[in-house]
Each structure stands twice: as structure tokens, then as C-alpha cells.
Design a protein around this motif. Structure first.
Motif: not given
Length: 242
Positions: A116, A135, A137, A155, A158, A178
Motif C-alpha cells: 500500500t 485503497t 481495507s 488493513k 491501510v 478507503t
């Protein structure tokens, strides 16, 4: 006006494939990234092109900064720039924390956290004004199911990284969000689960079904396009799973 371009990591299968197809349907040129399955990526590219869209396949380990720099370079050469980066690529291994193989934990961390960071670095340097970085998760950061400890830890990182990046890109008109899917019918989710476990997870959702990759792609398309006032958020796309 030039065509908008998206790079989708993990675009050869599961959620990534649905995202690549959806963004192409929305009129974007799409770079379909794959880690090891070139054939699957080529099939997504062929499908997009057959529908009249523009696409190419780019490959490599998301945690390797030089390889990913090359993938971004290839996308920019082909399409003239990058407006959207969707980072779906990731791995999941399940084990109780007391029994967790630390080498396995390192592999999860390398792909999910370092990967990431590598992709986010390239995206932060290259995404054009008015673009979006998305992104991925998981809703298990909230549900905290047993055996998901290593995956959830990666996660949660992230989510934190994405919020910081959103704030660092102040003034550039780029959103960073996300997506946190719930139980979704993909090979990553279904692998190693028996039929009863899958059925129980489906029933746990108020909508009483598993999500489909296309359900997740709807959220991505929103964040990649019209959602210009949504920034620094984690969007739980999970059918109401508590």
C-alpha cells in the motif's frame, strides 16, 4: 478533454476485475494490474477492448517499488497520465494470534502494508489534479472475527495511512478514501471456508446475502468519479454488517 485513466492493482480477478470493468464502462481507460496471473489480466483487457474501451495489462509485485514505478510508467506512456488509482491487491491468511506463523505475518505485512505504501507513493506523485486514490481495507476491522488478527492489523494500517495521505495532498484536488468490504463472494474470501461458514456469514448481513464484486465496484466508481466531497473516509460496503 482527454480521457480519464485508472490503474487498478489486483485487477485480474475478484473485486479488482469488477472494478476494472466498471471504470471502463464509465468511460475510463484502465491499466489492469496483475501479480502473477497474466492470462487473467489479459482476459479483462480483452473484454474491455471488445466493449469499445481502452485497456492494457501491467504486472508486478506491489511491494517492489521499482516494479510498480515501471507499471505506472507504462500506464502513463499508453494513456498520457493517471487520474485514478485503485489499490485492491492484497493477501489474507487466517490463524489465531497465539498460533500465528510470524513468517506468514511478515508476508501479509509486506503485501498489504508495504504494498500500500509503495502504490500510494507512486499515486501521490503522479495522479493528476482532480483525481482519486482508493485503497482497500475490510469490515473485519470492525467485526473483529477470531483468526483475522494479522489481516485486520494490516488493513487497519491501510486505513491510517490513507487518512494521512488525504491530508498530505491538501491543495491538489485529489481525494483519498478507503473501501472496507464485508463478506464478498471472491476466491480470497471463499478459500478455506466450508459451506456452513459461508452461509452463516451471509445470514449475519441484514440483506441476507454475500456481497458481489460488482457491489464493491459501485462504491469505487462513486469515489473515483462524482464523490468530490468525500475525502479521508473509510466506506464500509457490507450490506449493514455490524
Amino acid at each position: 478533454m482527454s480521457i480519464r485513466t485508472a490503474l487498478v492493482t489486483g485487477g485480474s480477478g475478484g473485486i479488482g476485475r469488477a472494478v476494472a470493468r466498471r471504470l471502463a464502462a464509465d468511460g475510463m481507460a484502465v491499466a489492469v494490474h496483475y501479480a502473477g496471473n497474466r492470462v487473467a489480466a489479459d482476459s479483462v483487457v480483452a473484454e474491455i477492448r471488445a466493449a469499445g474501451g481502452r485497456a492494457l495489462a501491467v504486472g508486478g509485485d506491489v511491494a517492489d517499488e521499482q516494479v510498480m514505478s515501471d507499471a505506472f510508467d507504462a500506464t502513463e506512456r499508453e494513456f498520457g497520465g493517471i487520474d485514478v488509482v485503485v489499490h485492491t491487491a492484497g493477501i489474507m491468511r487466517l490463524a489465531p494470534i497465539a498460533e500465528l506463523d510470524l513468517d506468514e505475518f511478515d508476508r501479509i505485512s509486506r503485501t498489504n502494508i508495504r504494498g500500500t505504501v509503495v502504490v500510494a507513493q507512486q499515486a501521490a506523485r503522479r495522479v493528476r489534479t482532480g483525481g482519486a486514490i482508493i485503497t482497500f481495507s475490510t469490515s473485519v476491522t470492525r467485526t473483529s472475527f477470531p483468526t483475522y488478527g494479522a489481516y485486520v492489523a494490516s488493513k487497519a494500517a491501510v486505513e491510517a495511512l490513507s487518512l494521512v495521505l488525504a491530508r498530505e495532498l491538501r491543495g491538489r484536488g485529489i481525494t483519498v478514501n478507503t473501501v472496507a468490504p464485508g463478506p464478498t463472494a471472491t476466491p480470497l474470501f471463499l478459500d478455506g471456508k466450508d459451506e456452513q461458514t459461508v452461509e452463516n456469514l451471509a445470514r449475519a448481513v441484514p440483506l441476507e446475502r454475500l456481497g458481489q464484486p460488482e457491489d464493491i465496484a459501485e462504491t469505487v466508481a462513486f469515489l473515483a468519479g462524482p464523490a468530490r466531497w468525500v475525502n479521508g473516509q473509510t466506506i464500509f460496503t457490507n450490506g449493514g454488517l455490524a
